[in-house]
Scaffold this motif. Structure first.
Motif, PDB file in Angstrom:
ATOM      1  N   SER A 258       0.916  -1.180   0.193  1.00  0.00           N
ATOM      2  CA  SER A 258       0.093   0.177   0.046  1.00  0.00           C
ATOM      3  C   SER A 258       0.904   1.254   0.063  1.00  0.00           C
ATOM      4  CB  SER A 258      -1.061  -0.172   1.161  1.00  0.00           C
ATOM      5  OG  SER A 258      -0.034  -0.022   2.322  1.00  0.00           O
ATOM      6  N   VAL A 259       0.408   2.485  -0.350  1.00  0.00           N
ATOM      7  CA  VAL A 259       0.985   3.708  -0.297  1.00  0.00           C
ATOM      8  C   VAL A 259       0.659   4.369   1.012  1.00  0.00           C
ATOM      9  CG1 VAL A 259       1.263   5.956  -1.618  1.00  0.00           C
ATOM     10  CG2 VAL A 259       1.045   3.789  -2.500  1.00  0.00           C
ATOM     11  N   ILE A 260       1.686   4.844   1.760  1.00  0.00           N
ATOM     12  CA  ILE A 260       1.375   5.647   2.931  1.00  0.00           C
ATOM     13  C   ILE A 260       1.921   7.112   2.728  1.00  0.00           C
ATOM     14  CG2 ILE A 260       1.004   3.606   4.274  1.00  0.00           C
ATOM     15  CD1 ILE A 260       3.803   3.901   5.488  1.00  0.00           C
ATOM     16  N   GLU A 261       1.958   7.911   3.916  1.00  0.00           N
ATOM     17  CA  GLU A 261       2.735   8.894   4.169  1.00  0.00           C
ATOM     18  C   GLU A 261       3.918   8.604   4.996  1.00  0.00           C
ATOM     19  OE1 GLU A 261       2.460  13.583   5.433  1.00  0.00           O
ATOM     20  OE2 GLU A 261       1.499  12.978   3.427  1.00  0.00           O
ATOM     21  N   LEU A 262       5.009   8.866   4.739  1.00  0.00           N
ATOM     22  CA  LEU A 262       6.124   8.637   5.807  1.00  0.00           C
ATOM     23  C   LEU A 262       7.095   9.780   5.715  1.00  0.00           C
ATOM     24  CD1 LEU A 262       7.651   6.381   7.538  1.00  0.00           C
ATOM     25  CD2 LEU A 262       8.955   6.039   5.651  1.00  0.00           C
ATOM     26  N   ALA A 263       7.268  10.577   6.742  1.00  0.00           N
ATOM     27  CA  ALA A 263       8.227  11.766   6.869  1.00  0.00           C
ATOM     28  C   ALA A 263       7.985  12.579   5.949  1.00  0.00           C
ATOM     29  CB  ALA A 263       9.729  11.102   6.888  1.00  0.00           C
ATOM     30  N   GLY A 264       6.436  12.924   5.411  1.00  0.00           N
ATOM     31  CA  GLY A 264       6.170  13.764   4.414  1.00  0.00           C
ATOM     32  C   GLY A 264       6.527  13.474   3.021  1.00  0.00           C
ATOM     33  N   LEU A 265       6.744  12.165   2.696  1.00  0.00           N
ATOM     34  CA  LEU A 265       6.864  11.531   1.634  1.00  0.00           C
ATOM     35  C   LEU A 265       6.003  10.543   1.509  1.00  0.00           C
ATOM     36  CD1 LEU A 265      10.524  11.011   1.307  1.00  0.00           C
ATOM     37  CD2 LEU A 265       9.378  13.056   0.045  1.00  0.00           C
ATOM     38  N   LYS A 266       5.323  10.329   0.168  1.00  0.00           N
ATOM     39  CA  LYS A 266       4.621   9.192  -0.190  1.00  0.00           C
ATOM     40  C   LYS A 266       5.363   8.022  -0.162  1.00  0.00           C
ATOM     41  CE  LYS A 266       0.652  11.031  -2.756  1.00  0.00           C
ATOM     42  NZ  LYS A 266       0.006  10.830  -4.178  1.00  0.00           N
TER      43      LYS A 266
ATOM     44  N   ARG B 159      19.530  15.720  -2.291  1.00  0.00           N
ATOM     45  CA  ARG B 159      18.412  15.962  -1.856  1.00  0.00           C
ATOM     46  C   ARG B 159      17.645  14.495  -1.392  1.00  0.00           C
ATOM     47  NH1 ARG B 159      13.114  18.226  -5.096  1.00  0.00           N
ATOM     48  NH2 ARG B 159      11.630  18.480  -3.374  1.00  0.00           N
ATOM     49  N   GLY B 160      18.047  13.461  -2.259  1.00  0.00           N
ATOM     50  CA  GLY B 160      17.526  12.079  -1.963  1.00  0.00           C
ATOM     51  C   GLY B 160      18.096  11.781  -0.701  1.00  0.00           C
ATOM     52  N   CYS B 161      19.362  12.099  -0.505  1.00  0.00           N
ATOM     53  CA  CYS B 161      19.808  11.650   0.940  1.00  0.00           C
ATOM     54  C   CYS B 161      19.311  12.345   2.066  1.00  0.00           C
ATOM     55  CB  CYS B 161      21.283  11.814   0.997  1.00  0.00           C
ATOM     56  SG  CYS B 161      22.239  11.000   2.412  1.00  0.00           S
ATOM     57  N   GLU B 162      19.123  13.635   1.990  1.00  0.00           N
ATOM     58  CA  GLU B 162      18.390  14.515   2.997  1.00  0.00           C
ATOM     59  C   GLU B 162      17.051  13.938   3.332  1.00  0.00           C
ATOM     60  OE1 GLU B 162      19.934  16.455   5.253  1.00  0.00           O
ATOM     61  OE2 GLU B 162      21.918  15.408   3.877  1.00  0.00           O
ATOM     62  N   ASP B 163      16.429  13.636   2.199  1.00  0.00           N
ATOM     63  CA  ASP B 163      14.778  13.216   2.374  1.00  0.00           C
ATOM     64  C   ASP B 163      15.002  11.687   3.010  1.00  0.00           C
ATOM     65  OD1 ASP B 163      13.735  15.223   1.315  1.00  0.00           O
ATOM     66  OD2 ASP B 163      13.682  14.264  -0.932  1.00  0.00           O
ATOM     67  N   ALA B 164      15.839  10.832   2.870  1.00  0.00           N
ATOM     68  CA  ALA B 164      15.963   9.350   3.410  1.00  0.00           C
ATOM     69  C   ALA B 164      16.300   9.676   4.921  1.00  0.00           C
ATOM     70  CB  ALA B 164      17.258   8.653   2.805  1.00  0.00           C
ATOM     71  N   LYS B 165      17.027  10.629   5.274  1.00  0.00           N
ATOM     72  CA  LYS B 165      17.132  10.585   6.693  1.00  0.00           C
ATOM     73  C   LYS B 165      15.985  10.833   7.504  1.00  0.00           C
ATOM     74  CE  LYS B 165      21.912  12.439   5.839  1.00  0.00           C
ATOM     75  NZ  LYS B 165      22.789  13.550   6.216  1.00  0.00           N
ATOM     76  N   PRO B 166      15.121  11.510   7.429  1.00  0.00           N
ATOM     77  CA  PRO B 166      13.723  11.580   8.349  1.00  0.00           C
ATOM     78  C   PRO B 166      13.131  10.421   8.229  1.00  0.00           C
ATOM     79  CG  PRO B 166      13.665  13.229   6.642  1.00  0.00           C
ATOM     80  CD  PRO B 166      15.088  12.623   6.569  1.00  0.00           C
ATOM     81  N   ALA B 167      12.986   9.694   6.977  1.00  0.00           N
ATOM     82  CA  ALA B 167      12.078   8.335   6.709  1.00  0.00           C
ATOM     83  C   ALA B 167      12.731   7.267   7.566  1.00  0.00           C
ATOM     84  CB  ALA B 167      12.414   8.183   5.393  1.00  0.00           C
ATOM     85  N   ILE B 168      14.048   7.343   7.563  1.00  0.00           N
ATOM     86  CA  ILE B 168      14.815   6.206   8.472  1.00  0.00           C
ATOM     87  C   ILE B 168      14.606   6.603   9.749  1.00  0.00           C
ATOM     88  CG2 ILE B 168      17.002   5.571   9.363  1.00  0.00           C
ATOM     89  CD1 ILE B 168      18.084   5.934   6.339  1.00  0.00           C
TER      90      ILE B 168
END
Length: 238
Positions: free
Chosen positions: A21-29, A101-110
């Protein structure tokens, strides 16, 4: 990562693909698959075509079936690379969708995954995504990594890797030629990082997620790479 090779065989995107499924995680789909009660997560970082790739979601489901909670974030923010958009060739697209930018987005997701009780995280990156994953290996963000036909990754990047890493490369690849992949492996050996390097014969850049279902050889090679990736995580994410 320039030229047609990195962007050949674009997948037909479908937001309805996969059993997750698709959820929202740390501001990202994010496409997620598997039990969120698992203590072990795998982050899959897409190539330039983004998180809606059916083959990538199918792979996420396969990894989830091994007991992992698998997360495929939309690091493209709803704008994956479109080879038909003449106003945004790959160099222009990369200006606003760069791996930093991808790396910076990954950190809050982690961080969000860890806040949910996840204790161990592995990450696999495909082409563009491999550079994001390499950056994450330079600190304690993840515990194991797999690079599949990486782009943009340098020898200096590999010198700073601190977690077990597998590298799966294609025999036919200008972006990440076999000799460069072997050099990556030599560096990891010299820095005493657990590593595994494998070059797949007869396949080209992007083969693990851009194969066509009717191409028997391509499917077999992709599935072999998928199993190697999964084996690496089973050995190092626990």
């Amino acid at each position: 990562m320039s030229g047609p090779e990195c962007c050949s065989n674009p997948p037909k995107l479908s937001s309805s693909s996969g059993s997750g499924s698709v959820i929202e995680l740390a501001g990202l789909k994010a496409y997620v698959s598997g039990s969120s009660n698992s203590k072990q997560a795998i982050l899959l970082v897409s190539d330039v075509y983004g998180y809606e790739s059916p083959n990538l979601r199918k792979l996420a489901d396969k990894v989830a079936n091994a007991g992992f909670y698998v997360v495929v974030p939309d690091f493209m923010h709803g704008e994956p690379y479109d080879p038909d958009n003449v106003e945004k060739p790959i160099p222009v697209w990369l200006n606003t969708h760069n791996t930093d930018r991808g790396c910076e987005d990954a950190k809050p997701a982690i961080a969000a995954l860890k806040s949910q009780g996840i204790t161990t995280i592995g990450a696999a990156g495909f082409c563009w995504g491999a550079k994001v994953v390499v950056e994450l290996t330079k600190s304690s963000h993840i515990q194991a990594a797999v690079l599949l036909h990486p782009s943009l990754t340098t020898l200096d990047d590999i010198k700073d890797v601190k977690v077990p890493m597998a590298i799966l490369g294609a025999e036919i690849d200008k972006n990440s030629p076999p000799e460069l992949m072997r050099q990556f492996g030599e560096i990891l050996t010299s820095t005493k990082v657990k590593s595994f390097v494998k070059i797949f014969p007869g396949v080209a850049h992007g083969w693990t997620v851009r194969y066509k279902a009717e191409d028997e050889f391509a499917v077999k090679s992709a599935e072999e790479a998928h199993q190697d990736m999964l084996n690496w995580f089973l050995a190092h994410i626990n």
